[in-house]
Design an enzyme around this catalytic site. Structure first.
Site, PDB file in Angstrom:
ATOM      1  N   CYS A  72       0.832  -1.204   0.097  1.00 15.96           N
ATOM      2  CA  CYS A  72      -0.057   0.065  -0.060  1.00 15.96           C
ATOM      3  C   CYS A  72       0.842   1.352   0.027  1.00 15.96           C
ATOM      4  O   CYS A  72       1.603   1.490   0.819  1.00 15.96           O
ATOM      5  CB  CYS A  72      -1.052   0.042   1.206  1.00 15.96           C
ATOM      6  N   CYS A  75       0.227   3.610   2.924  1.00 22.34           N
ATOM      7  CA  CYS A  75       0.718   2.932   4.299  1.00 22.34           C
ATOM      8  C   CYS A  75       2.156   3.591   4.219  1.00 22.34           C
ATOM      9  O   CYS A  75       2.638   3.477   5.243  1.00 22.34           O
ATOM     10  CB  CYS A  75       0.250   1.601   4.160  1.00 22.34           C
TER      11      CYS A  75
END
Length: 148
Positions: A72, A75
């Site tokens: 991600c 993230c």
């Protein structure tokens, strides 16, 4: 032909968010490190998962869980912020990281549908959360509210 291939490869890497910069190190740029510098650079947040969740929550009145995944992009963008928070709030708030791919049960418990998803817990109860990549100030504000 070679120029086209190089140009295409550069465009593809740039589109993926990869940046290349040629850096030349000089003796002036090299700075010595000591053990305190190295220790400060280590991740201070704990890894939390389905198996150790109860133990961590029961031992810490204040806890922040960053639900994320290695693949991600957002993230990865907030990961340094979470590490900084772990260092800044060390001893006051337990900052944890949870890989949603490895801890589906825990992610389901908090209704994680999008990542990054950061949950703020007080005495084991969810009191707030942040969905998506946010600036450090947002996380600091939530942590300070958690301390009150």
């Amino acid at each position: 032909m070679k120029i086209r291939i190089l140009l295409l490869a550069t465009m593809m890497l740039t589109a993926c968010g990869t940046k290349f910069a040629k850096q030349e190190a000089t003796s002036d740029e090299v700075q010595p490190t000591d053990s305190t510098t190295i220790n400060k650079q280590k991740n201070m947040e704990k890894v939390i998962n389905d198996s150790n969740y109860q133990e961590i929550i029961s031992q810490n009145a204040l806890c922040v869980i960053d639900f994320s995944a290695a693949w991600c992009g957002p993230c990865r963008r907030i990961a340094p912020i979470i590490e900084e928070l772990a260092a800044e709030y060390d001893g006051r708030i337990e900052i944890c990281k949870c890989d949603v791919d490895e801890s589906e049960e825990l992610a389901g418990k908090y209704g994680v549908r999008n990542i990054p998803f950061v949950v703020f817990l007080k005495n084991g109860e969810k009191v707030d959360h942040v969905v998506g990549a946010a600036p450090k100030a947002t996380f600091v504000e939530k942590c300070e509210a958690l301390l009150k």
